[in-house]
Design a protein around this motif. Sequence first.
Motif, PDB file in Angstrom:
ATOM      1  N   VAL A  77       0.851  -1.200   0.000  1.00  0.00           N
ATOM      2  CA  VAL A  77       0.000   0.000   0.000  1.00  0.00           C
ATOM      3  C   VAL A  77       0.885   1.249   0.000  1.00  0.00           C
ATOM      4  CG1 VAL A  77      -1.621   1.350   1.392  1.00  0.00           C
ATOM      5  CG2 VAL A  77      -1.956  -1.099   1.126  1.00  0.00           C
ATOM      6  N   ASN A  78       1.833   1.302   0.941  1.00  0.00           N
ATOM      7  CA  ASN A  78       2.709   2.474   1.010  1.00  0.00           C
ATOM      8  C   ASN A  78       3.672   2.513  -0.169  1.00  0.00           C
ATOM      9  OD1 ASN A  78       1.567   3.459   3.340  1.00  0.00           O
ATOM     10  ND2 ASN A  78       2.989   2.398   4.694  1.00  0.00           N
ATOM     11  N   GLY A  79       4.121   1.310  -0.598  1.00  0.00           N
ATOM     12  CA  GLY A  79       5.009   1.255  -1.760  1.00  0.00           C
ATOM     13  C   GLY A  79       4.334   1.859  -2.979  1.00  0.00           C
ATOM     14  N   ALA A  80       3.045   1.521  -3.164  1.00  0.00           N
ATOM     15  CA  ALA A  80       2.317   2.005  -4.338  1.00  0.00           C
ATOM     16  C   ALA A  80       2.087   3.515  -4.294  1.00  0.00           C
ATOM     17  CB  ALA A  80       0.982   1.276  -4.453  1.00  0.00           C
ATOM     18  N   LEU A  81       2.145   4.082  -3.091  1.00  0.00           N
ATOM     19  CA  LEU A  81       1.954   5.537  -2.992  1.00  0.00           C
ATOM     20  C   LEU A  81       3.185   6.296  -3.514  1.00  0.00           C
ATOM     21  CD1 LEU A  81       0.237   5.893   0.521  1.00  0.00           C
ATOM     22  CD2 LEU A  81      -0.814   6.276  -1.706  1.00  0.00           C
ATOM     23  N   VAL A  82       4.351   5.616  -3.547  1.00  0.00           N
ATOM     24  CA  VAL A  82       5.585   6.294  -3.995  1.00  0.00           C
ATOM     25  C   VAL A  82       5.465   6.778  -5.442  1.00  0.00           C
ATOM     26  CG1 VAL A  82       8.077   6.055  -4.343  1.00  0.00           C
ATOM     27  CG2 VAL A  82       7.019   5.068  -2.313  1.00  0.00           C
ATOM     28  N   PRO A  83       5.174   5.876  -6.438  1.00  0.00           N
ATOM     29  CA  PRO A  83       5.051   6.394  -7.806  1.00  0.00           C
ATOM     30  C   PRO A  83       3.874   7.348  -7.985  1.00  0.00           C
ATOM     31  CG  PRO A  83       4.378   4.085  -7.728  1.00  0.00           C
ATOM     32  CD  PRO A  83       4.973   4.413  -6.403  1.00  0.00           C
ATOM     33  N   LEU A  84       2.845   7.190  -7.141  1.00  0.00           N
ATOM     34  CA  LEU A  84       1.673   8.072  -7.269  1.00  0.00           C
ATOM     35  C   LEU A  84       2.041   9.508  -6.947  1.00  0.00           C
ATOM     36  CD1 LEU A  84      -1.502   8.266  -7.644  1.00  0.00           C
ATOM     37  CD2 LEU A  84      -1.591   8.237  -5.170  1.00  0.00           C
ATOM     38  N   ILE A  85       2.715   9.721  -5.799  1.00  0.00           N
ATOM     39  CA  ILE A  85       2.948  11.116  -5.416  1.00  0.00           C
ATOM     40  C   ILE A  85       4.245  11.686  -6.013  1.00  0.00           C
ATOM     41  CG2 ILE A  85       1.559  11.093  -3.313  1.00  0.00           C
ATOM     42  CD1 ILE A  85       4.000  10.715  -1.670  1.00  0.00           C
ATOM     43  N   THR A  86       5.124  10.798  -6.514  1.00  0.00           N
ATOM     44  CA  THR A  86       6.348  11.348  -7.117  1.00  0.00           C
ATOM     45  C   THR A  86       6.231  11.486  -8.630  1.00  0.00           C
ATOM     46  OG1 THR A  86       7.288   9.130  -7.252  1.00  0.00           O
ATOM     47  CG2 THR A  86       7.872  10.439  -5.324  1.00  0.00           C
ATOM     48  N   LEU A  87       5.538  10.539  -9.272  1.00  0.00           N
ATOM     49  CA  LEU A  87       5.474  10.557 -10.740  1.00  0.00           C
ATOM     50  C   LEU A  87       4.065  10.782 -11.282  1.00  0.00           C
ATOM     51  CD1 LEU A  87       7.664   7.361 -11.314  1.00  0.00           C
ATOM     52  CD2 LEU A  87       8.419   9.713 -11.547  1.00  0.00           C
ATOM     53  N   GLY A  88       3.078  10.645 -10.409  1.00  0.00           N
ATOM     54  CA  GLY A  88       1.693  10.745 -10.884  1.00  0.00           C
ATOM     55  C   GLY A  88       1.276   9.478 -11.603  1.00  0.00           C
ATOM     56  N   ILE A  89       2.004   8.369 -11.361  1.00  0.00           N
ATOM     57  CA  ILE A  89       1.686   7.081 -11.983  1.00  0.00           C
ATOM     58  C   ILE A  89       1.065   6.192 -10.904  1.00  0.00           C
ATOM     59  CG2 ILE A  89       2.648   5.027 -13.106  1.00  0.00           C
ATOM     60  CD1 ILE A  89       2.916   7.481 -14.851  1.00  0.00           C
ATOM     61  N   PRO A  90      -0.162   5.727 -11.116  1.00  0.00           N
ATOM     62  CA  PRO A  90      -0.804   4.927 -10.070  1.00  0.00           C
ATOM     63  C   PRO A  90      -0.182   3.545  -9.933  1.00  0.00           C
ATOM     64  CG  PRO A  90      -2.211   5.078 -11.993  1.00  0.00           C
ATOM     65  CD  PRO A  90      -1.026   5.931 -12.279  1.00  0.00           C
ATOM     66  N   GLY A  91       0.020   3.119  -8.698  1.00  0.00           N
ATOM     67  CA  GLY A  91       0.598   1.805  -8.450  1.00  0.00           C
ATOM     68  C   GLY A  91      -0.443   0.702  -8.439  1.00  0.00           C
ATOM     69  N   SER A  92      -1.707   1.052  -8.289  1.00  0.00           N
ATOM     70  CA  SER A  92      -2.767   0.039  -8.269  1.00  0.00           C
ATOM     71  C   SER A  92      -4.079   0.713  -8.644  1.00  0.00           C
ATOM     72  CB  SER A  92      -2.886  -0.557  -6.864  1.00  0.00           C
ATOM     73  OG  SER A  92      -3.344   0.436  -5.973  1.00  0.00           O
ATOM     74  N   VAL A  93      -5.148  -0.105  -8.717  1.00  0.00           N
ATOM     75  CA  VAL A  93      -6.456   0.467  -9.098  1.00  0.00           C
ATOM     76  C   VAL A  93      -6.897   1.511  -8.061  1.00  0.00           C
ATOM     77  CG1 VAL A  93      -8.886  -0.071  -9.466  1.00  0.00           C
ATOM     78  CG2 VAL A  93      -7.151  -1.568 -10.389  1.00  0.00           C
ATOM     79  N   ILE A  94      -6.655   1.229  -6.777  1.00  0.00           N
ATOM     80  CA  ILE A  94      -7.056   2.196  -5.741  1.00  0.00           C
ATOM     81  C   ILE A  94      -6.254   3.483  -5.904  1.00  0.00           C
ATOM     82  CG2 ILE A  94      -7.103   2.650  -3.247  1.00  0.00           C
ATOM     83  CD1 ILE A  94      -7.853  -0.208  -2.779  1.00  0.00           C
ATOM     84  N   ASP A  95      -4.994   3.359  -6.318  1.00  0.00           N
ATOM     85  CA  ASP A  95      -4.197   4.563  -6.544  1.00  0.00           C
ATOM     86  C   ASP A  95      -4.755   5.406  -7.692  1.00  0.00           C
ATOM     87  OD1 ASP A  95      -1.904   4.502  -4.636  1.00  0.00           O
ATOM     88  OD2 ASP A  95      -1.701   2.520  -5.483  1.00  0.00           O
ATOM     89  N   VAL A  96      -5.411   4.731  -8.639  1.00  0.00           N
ATOM     90  CA  VAL A  96      -6.061   5.479  -9.726  1.00  0.00           C
ATOM     91  C   VAL A  96      -7.137   6.394  -9.144  1.00  0.00           C
ATOM     92  CG1 VAL A  96      -7.504   5.280 -11.785  1.00  0.00           C
ATOM     93  CG2 VAL A  96      -5.645   3.691 -11.436  1.00  0.00           C
ATOM     94  N   ILE A  97      -7.869   5.859  -8.169  1.00  0.00           N
ATOM     95  CA  ILE A  97      -8.940   6.658  -7.550  1.00  0.00           C
ATOM     96  C   ILE A  97      -8.310   7.819  -6.764  1.00  0.00           C
ATOM     97  CG2 ILE A  97     -10.989   6.573  -6.081  1.00  0.00           C
ATOM     98  CD1 ILE A  97     -11.000   3.518  -6.577  1.00  0.00           C
ATOM     99  N   LEU A  98      -7.191   7.540  -6.090  1.00  0.00           N
ATOM    100  CA  LEU A  98      -6.503   8.623  -5.370  1.00  0.00           C
ATOM    101  C   LEU A  98      -5.996   9.670  -6.354  1.00  0.00           C
ATOM    102  CD1 LEU A  98      -4.449   6.623  -2.689  1.00  0.00           C
ATOM    103  CD2 LEU A  98      -6.557   7.890  -2.367  1.00  0.00           C
ATOM    104  N   LEU A  99      -5.521   9.197  -7.511  1.00  0.00           N
ATOM    105  CA  LEU A  99      -5.082  10.131  -8.552  1.00  0.00           C
ATOM    106  C   LEU A  99      -6.255  11.003  -8.998  1.00  0.00           C
ATOM    107  CD1 LEU A  99      -2.431  10.561 -10.328  1.00  0.00           C
ATOM    108  CD2 LEU A  99      -3.590   9.241 -12.062  1.00  0.00           C
TER     109      LEU A  99
END
Lengths: 161, 504
Positions: free
Chosen positions: B308-330
Motif C-alpha cells: 500500500v505504502n510502496g504504491a503511494l511512492v510512484p503516485l505522489i512522485t510521478l503521478g503514476i498509479p501503483g494500483s487500481v485504488i491509486d487510480v482513484i486517489l489520482l
Amino acid sequence: MFLLIVLMIVGVVVAGDAAMMPPAILEPLGSRAFPFWLGVALTVLSGIRLVRLFRAGREAPITGQTVYVDGPRFGALTGLLITVGMTALYLLAIQFDVVTYALSTAAYLFAVMIFFSNRSIVEIVLVAAGALAIGFLIQFIFTRILFIDISSLQEASHAVA
Amino acid sequence: MPLLDAFVAMFQPMTFFYLVMGVFVGIVAGAIPGVSGAMVIALTLPLTFFMESTNALVLLVSMYVGSTSGGLISATLMRMPGTPAALMTILDGFPMAKKGQPGRALGFGIMASFVGGLVSWFFLATLSPPLSEIAVRFGPFEIFSISLVALMLISAISQGSLVAGLISGALGALVASVGVDDASGLVRLTFGFEDLDAGFGLLPVLLGVLVLSQVAQDFLMINVPAEKLATSARDMFMRGQDVFAQRWNLLRSSLIGTWIGILPGIGSTTAAIASYTTAQSFSRRSEEFGTGCEDGIVAAETANNAAVNGALVPLITLGIPGSVIDVILLGALIVHNLTPGPLLFQNSPEAAYGIIAAALVANFVMFGLMMFLTPYIARLIDIPKRFILPPIIVFCIIGSFSEANRFFDVWVMFGFGALGFLMQRANLPNGPFIIAFILTPIAEVNLRSGLMISDGSFWPLVTHPLSAVFLLLAVATALWPIYQVRRARSAMNLASNQEVATDE
C-alpha cells in the motif's frame, strides 16, 4: 465470444472514424493518431483472443449457476435481470418526478431487499422501516451535510427530457 | 519540516476524525466479501468534493490502509478474501482458525499488517521527496515511456493473460480519447452525440466499471451462505517471542511488498503471492504451509500492507498509479485541483506530506481498531448482501450525478457497469481498463509535446537514457509472460515425456 466480436467491430468503427478526421496541423502526430491505432489494436487483440478461444473451444458461461438457498428459488441471472429492471424503473421514477427522491429511493430499496428475502411478515416490516429510514437519511446527508442538491437530479432529468 | 507539520495537522480534530472514520470504514468494507476497498473508496470520492483537499486525501488514504487490512478478517474466518490482497492469507489463516485458534491467526495477521505498514512507510517517507526532485527533470519522452511501462505492467499481470489485459487497456484508452482533444480543439469519437463532447467523466466510468460491475457479480451470489468461524479477542495479543520469531519473515516480506508496490501497476495481491512463495522457500517448516502455518499468514499480510505504502511512492512522485485504488486517489488529486506527479511536492506540499503522514497514523489507528474491534467487525460480515447492495447502487447514482450535475452521467455509469460486468464474464480484467483510462491522456499529451519539440522525431525515446531504460522495461514486461508460457509448456512436455518413459 460475443463481447470480443463486438469489440472487434468497435475497433474497426473507431479506426474508421479516426481516419476520417482532419490531418495534423503544426504538430507531427495530430488528434487522429491515438484513436486510430488504439482502434486497430483493439480489433487485432480481440481477433487474437477470439481465435485462441475458438481453438481452445471454451468460454466463460454467461449464466450463473447459483441457486438461492435461503431466498426465493430462481436462477441467479433471472434475479440479476429483475434487479436491473427495478433499477431502471427507479431511475425513470426520478427522471419523471413521480414521487419525491426520498420516497422513490425508499420504495426502490424496499423492492430489491424484499425481492431477495424470505418475505416473512417481520422481515417485510423491518425492511420497509429500514428502507424509509435510509431513503430519508440519504436525502438528509446529501442535502444538509454535503450540500449536494439532490432535487437538481430531478430538475436535470427534466432538462434532458 | 513539512512532514512534521503534516503530522501535527493529522491531529486536528476534524482531520483525525476523518482518519479514524476512514480506517474503520475501510476495515469494515475490506472485511465484507464482495465490498472491496476500491469499491468503497470510489463511492466515497464524490463525498469529498466539498471537503478541504487534505482532509479528503486523508480520508481516502485511511480507507486504503483499512481496507487492505480488513480483508484479513473474512479470509481467516470465512475462507473468503474480503479484498483480493487477502487471497494468500486464506491458505494458512483459515486452517489455523479451523484448528481452534482464530484469535491467534488474526493476531498474527494484524501484527504483520502493522509491521508491513511501518517498514514500507519508512521507504515512502524517505524515497518520495528525493524521487520527486529527480522526476521534476523528466521531459515529455520520459513521462510517456514510464506511462507505457505502467500500462504494460498492468496488462502483463492481468489474470495471467497479456492479450486479455491489453484488450482491456486498449478499450480504456479509447474511452479516454472520446471528446474534445485539448491540443487541437477537434472533437473525437463522439459520433454526433453532443453530450459526449466533454468526454466521459472520471466518476461515471470508475463507479460503473469498478463498483456496479462488482455489484452485479455479487447479485449472482446474493443469498449463498458461507461458513463462518466464531472469534474472540482472546489470543489476539501476540507475545514478544512470537513477534521475535518472525523477525526475518517480517523484514523480508516488508521489503518484497514495498518493492512490488513501488512498481507501477502491480498491487498488493501480487506482493502477497510473491512474499508467500518466497517465505515458503526460505522457511524451515515449508511443508506446513497451507495447513495453518503462522509464517504464511505473516508473509502474506506483511507484504500486502507494505505494498500500500510502496504504491503511494510512484503516485505522489510521478503521478503514476501503483494500483487500481491509486487510480482513484489520482482522480481525487485531480478533482481537488492538485497536480499529481513531481510538482505535487513543490506546489502542494501540504497534500504530498499529508498523504505520507496519513499513511503512518492510519497504520497505528488500524492496529488499534483491529486489535480491539475485530470480534465486533466480524459480526458485520453476517449482514446479508441484499441489505448492502441496493444502497450501494443508490450511492453510485448520486456519485455519478454529483460530478457534473448531469443526469446523462447516471446512464453513462450504468452503461459502463454493464460493460464491466460483461468484461468480467469474458475474463477481461477491469483493472487495466481503469488505469489506461487515466494514463492514456497523460501518455498522449506528453508524446505529442515531445514530438513537437523534436520536430517529429521518435529518436529521443531511445536516445534519452531514462526514456530508453523505461522503454526496455516496457518491452521486457510485455515479453515476460510469453517467455513464462513457453517455459511452462516445455516443462509440461518434459514431464509428460518422462511419464511415458516411466510407463514403458
